[in-house]
Scaffold this motif. Structure first.
Motif, mmCIF file in Angstrom:
data_model
loop_
_atom_site.group_PDB
_atom_site.id
_atom_site.type_symbol
_atom_site.label_atom_id
_atom_site.label_comp_id
_atom_site.label_asym_id
_atom_site.label_seq_id
_atom_site.Cartn_x
_atom_site.Cartn_y
_atom_site.Cartn_z
ATOM 1 N N MET A 188 0.848 -1.181 0.000
ATOM 2 C CA MET A 188 0.000 0.000 0.000
ATOM 3 C C MET A 188 0.885 1.232 0.000
ATOM 4 O O MET A 188 1.751 1.388 0.854
ATOM 5 N N GLY A 189 0.655 2.114 -0.963
ATOM 6 C CA GLY A 189 1.384 3.379 -0.996
ATOM 7 C C GLY A 189 0.904 4.288 0.122
ATOM 8 O O GLY A 189 -0.093 4.016 0.796
ATOM 9 N N VAL A 190 1.609 5.413 0.334
ATOM 10 C CA VAL A 190 1.298 6.303 1.454
ATOM 11 C C VAL A 190 -0.112 6.867 1.391
ATOM 12 O O VAL A 190 -0.688 7.220 2.404
ATOM 13 N N SER A 191 -0.690 6.977 0.225
ATOM 14 C CA SER A 191 -2.033 7.549 0.123
ATOM 15 C C SER A 191 -3.110 6.480 0.006
ATOM 16 O O SER A 191 -4.259 6.776 -0.262
ATOM 17 N N GLY A 192 -2.744 5.202 0.207
ATOM 18 C CA GLY A 192 -3.729 4.133 0.137
ATOM 19 C C GLY A 192 -3.769 3.417 -1.201
ATOM 20 O O GLY A 192 -4.637 2.573 -1.429
ATOM 21 N N LEU A 193 -2.828 3.733 -2.101
ATOM 22 C CA LEU A 193 -2.780 3.036 -3.385
ATOM 23 C C LEU A 193 -2.398 1.565 -3.187
ATOM 24 O O LEU A 193 -1.493 1.252 -2.417
ATOM 25 N N GLN A 194 -3.057 0.690 -3.911
ATOM 26 C CA GLN A 194 -2.706 -0.731 -3.876
ATOM 27 C C GLN A 194 -1.856 -1.035 -5.112
ATOM 28 O O GLN A 194 -2.319 -0.906 -6.245
#
Length: 558
Positions: A101-107
């Motif tokens: 998961m990226g810092v902004s919630g990206l999968q």
């Protein structure tokens, strides 16, 4: 929203890549991360010498950089294991395959290397078991709709079907297993490299029209090699709202140039699927995950009454896509609609209807916001803009509250200007229950806006914090989903500074910077508790401030 960069084969040209990234960031502000597909390391002595500078710490990557594993036997030695790990400061190897998961919630799903042609597979190759282990935990969930981003080094075979043609020899290009992987994971963005070519395929749909429910579209982008002599594009900048926070109706909107799915041709040879396919039912644990999700939650009476941007609707924000020489083009996007504000879970000192509110400090009351004198303020005109209802942070505000907050900002800027001052706004969404937008005036003859900006940057660096500059067109809620702890500054020039709080944060940081010798030069007033006044003094200060502010108070006009 995540502001991200993707890059093709670096092949050891680290200085060229990071110099280019720094040039871009100076023009547009900091990006969240750089995703590198293809071959990251080189095999020449020059490439090895460059890598040693970063490995030893003599040089540091200017952006959080995530790379795939080796795509050839010669570079496999640079990766200590199949699990993800940090190879140098700001340069992280993702691992053999997995999801993070990226810092902004990206999968973001990823697979390193090339498809294995024999058993046992070499270190730089993946097998059908790797792909099954990646897909199974995702696809077996009833809520699975797809991933935001897929990173592979190899192209998916046949991605050009129904679309525009790439400048590669399609007879020998791509992997059938990667094509099956892309078909199953339904990435909104799929990046690949290794072919030395730049290719942006037309977006394709993930459903059969009139037979299946509408789904989001996918975009495949192949990137060239860093610093290639033909100046083919090797860097791609994009903004994307994470799928999990998008409105479903916006997510599935189809752009005008959408095509059929290239991996589902009616006449497709079934034997090809059988030979290159993989099962998603094998019980195999995914590789050890090196990452964690940064988006998890942390932690006398006043007067007055009792921008949407173009989008194709699938959450791809208008940003820039850089070519090898830096020229840009537009890319599409859309905001997520704000939700209704919650009621306070208990007593709140700042909800206007609350008995705890010190109403003698209130300066003005609008329909959705109110203005108050800051208790223990840095100066006698230090104020707060607060929502009347209970909101924890700016990113949770409804559109009408945001609109009125902007009106108060504009009124205060005019008011301070009449006093020979410029204003600095800051918010700390950390260990706070109710949004308090601090508005602090700074005399024009004390310092310039650039001095204020530099003071925040320098003092943040001294405390091992990296304030990033947000591009002016970027809304705060695009990069900080509700629940994200952050610190935010807005200067009178419109420039915005942002820091995503990760562990600990000095609660008085905003005041400390403004009180410092470089700015207001009142260091003893950094802590509000040291600046308390008696109630009589506060009431007199508020009376004077209400009278002074009245000509600028739009609530008074209403």
């Amino acid at each position: 929203m995540s502001l991200s960069l993707a890059c093709g084969d670096v092949e050891g040209r680290l200085n060229a890549l990071f110099n280019r990234v720094q040039t871009i960031q100076k023009k547009t502000g900091q990006f969240d991360l750089l995703l590198c597909v293809g071959e990251f390391f080189g095999t020449t002595p020059e490439a090895e010498a460059e890598w040693q500078q970063y490995k030893t710490g003599a040089k540091k990557a200017p952006i959080h950089t995530y790379i795939l594993g080796a795509a050839g036997q010669d570079t496999a030695k640079n990766f200590p294991s199949a699990d993800g790990c940090e190879l140098a400061e700001n340069i992280t190897y993702l691992g053999r395959r997995g999801v993070f998961m990226g810092v902004s919630g990206l999968q973001i799903a990823y697979v390193s290397g090339r498809e294995a042609l024999q058993e046992p597979a070499p270190a730089h190759c993946f097998t059908s078991k790797d792909l099954s282990a990646l897909v199974a935990p995702l696809a077996n969930s009833s809520k699975f709709r797809g991933v935001d981003i897929l990173l592979t080094s190899q192209w998916p075979r046949g991605v050009w079907n129904y679309g525009n043609n790439p400048e590669v020899n399609t007879k020998f290009c791509g992997s059938g297993s990667v094509a099956n992987l892309a078909d199953k994971l339904k990435p909104r963005y799929h990046f690949a490299a290794l072919e030395g070519a730049h290719y942006e395929r037309l977006p394709y749909r993930n459903h059969v029209v009139l037979q299946e429910n509408a789904q989001h579209v996918s975009r495949f982008i192949a990137l060239a090699t860093v610093n290639n002599p033909a100046k083919k594009k090797y860097l791609y900048a994009f903004n994307i709202i994470p799928m999990k926070i998008m409105d479903p109706s916006e997510l599935v909107k189809q752009p005008q140039d959408v095509t059929e799915n290239p991996y589902r041709r009616p006449g497709k040879d079934k034997t090809e699927t059988h030979q290159t396919g993989f099962s998603t039912t094998e019980e195999e644990e995914p590789a050890h995950q090196f990452f964690f999700d940064m988006s998890t939650k942390q932690g006398g009476g006043p007067r007055g009454r009792g921008r949407k941007r173009p989008s194709d609707g699938d959450g791809h924000q208008q940003g820039r896509r850089w070519e090898g020489d830096g020229r840009g083009r537009d890319q599409q996007g859309q905001h997520k609609q704000p939700r209704r504000h919650p009621q306070p879970p208990g007593p709140c000192w700042f909800c206007l209807a609350s008995p705890q509110v010190e109403k003698h400090l209130v300066i003005s009351i609008g329909s959705h916001c109110y203005l108050a004198l800051a208790k223990g303020g840095l100066t006698s005109r230090h104020m707060l803009i607060l929502p009347i209802g209970h909101y924890q942070s700016v990113v949770e505000l409804s559109s009408e509250v945001v609109e009125e907050m902007e009106k108060y900002k504009s009124a205060l800027k005019s008011f301070y200007k009449s006093k020979g001052e410029r204003c600095v706004l800051f918010e700390r969404n950390y260990r706070s229950q109710h949004l308090q937008l601090q508005v602090v005036p700074v005399p024009l003859d004390r310092c310039a806006t650039e001095d204020i900006k530099e003071a925040f940057m320098v003092q943040a660096q001294e405390q091992q914090m990296e304030l990033m500059e947000i591009p002016e067109h970027t809304d705060l809620k695009q990069i900080a989903p509700p629940g994200t702890p952050y610190f935010y500054v807005e200067l009178d020039s419109g420039e915005k500074l942002f820091y995503r709080i990760q562990k600990h944060f000095p609660l008085q940081f905003g005041r400390e910077v403004l009180a410092s010798e470089a700015l207001l030069n009142i260091p003893t007033r950094a802590d509000w508790k040291e600046c308390k006044q008696s109630r009589e003094e506060e009431e007199e200060c508020c009376r004077q401030l209400r009278d002074d502010f009245q000509p600028y108070d739009f609530a008074w006009d209403d």
